[in-house]
Design a protein around this motif. Structure first.
Motif, PDB file in Angstrom:
ATOM      1  N   SER A  25     -20.843   8.171 -11.399  1.00 32.37           N
ATOM      2  CA  SER A  25     -20.337   9.537 -11.460  1.00 32.37           C
ATOM      3  C   SER A  25     -21.244  10.456 -10.647  1.00 32.37           C
ATOM      4  O   SER A  25     -22.416  10.153 -10.397  1.00 32.37           O
ATOM      5  N   ASP A  26     -20.679  11.603 -10.248  1.00 30.95           N
ATOM      6  CA  ASP A  26     -21.483  12.603  -9.542  1.00 30.95           C
ATOM      7  C   ASP A  26     -22.666  13.024 -10.404  1.00 30.95           C
ATOM      8  O   ASP A  26     -23.759  13.268  -9.906  1.00 30.95           O
ATOM      9  N   GLU A  27     -22.437  13.098 -11.703  1.00 30.86           N
ATOM     10  CA  GLU A  27     -23.508  13.486 -12.619  1.00 30.86           C
ATOM     11  C   GLU A  27     -24.647  12.466 -12.589  1.00 30.86           C
ATOM     12  O   GLU A  27     -25.826  12.822 -12.497  1.00 30.86           O
ATOM     13  N   THR A  28     -24.305  11.186 -12.668  1.00 36.73           N
ATOM     14  CA  THR A  28     -25.332  10.139 -12.620  1.00 36.73           C
ATOM     15  C   THR A  28     -26.080  10.186 -11.298  1.00 36.73           C
ATOM     16  O   THR A  28     -27.308  10.140 -11.259  1.00 36.73           O
ATOM     17  N   SER A  30     -26.480  12.705  -9.322  1.00 35.53           N
ATOM     18  CA  SER A  30     -27.336  13.894  -9.226  1.00 35.53           C
ATOM     19  C   SER A  30     -28.608  13.730 -10.052  1.00 35.53           C
ATOM     20  O   SER A  30     -29.672  14.212  -9.660  1.00 35.53           O
ATOM     21  N   VAL A  31     -28.516  13.032 -11.176  1.00 35.42           N
ATOM     22  CA  VAL A  31     -29.715  12.753 -11.979  1.00 35.42           C
ATOM     23  C   VAL A  31     -30.678  11.859 -11.192  1.00 35.42           C
ATOM     24  O   VAL A  31     -31.889  12.088 -11.175  1.00 35.42           O
TER      25      VAL A  31
END
Length: 73
Positions: A25-28, A30-31
């Motif tokens: 995911s984009d969230e993963t 970005s982390v």
């Protein structure tokens, strides 16, 4: 980019690619990039076994392997 220098996004993407074709995911992502950014660009020029660059790549690979996407792959 300067030869042998990976910016944090390149480091994250490179480690994701090494561990196989996983869609994260984009969230993963970005982390992972945020984690890599804490130590700035990764300079692989003059790389020696066991040096800081290798440790950083190893840490990033472990972080990727711990992601939900990788665990469920």
């Amino acid at each position: 980019a300067e030869q042998g220098v990976l910016d944090p996004a390149d480091l994250a993407d490179g480690c994701l690619a090494l561990l196989g074709p996983i869609e994260v995911s984009d969230e993963t992502r970005s982390v992972l990039v945020e984690y890599a950014s804490r130590q700035g660009d990764l300079d692989l020029s003059g790389h020696q076994p066991g040096d800081e660059a290798e440790q950083r790549v190893g840490n990033m690979l472990r972080l990727v392997a711990a992601t939900r996407e990788y665990q469920l792959a």
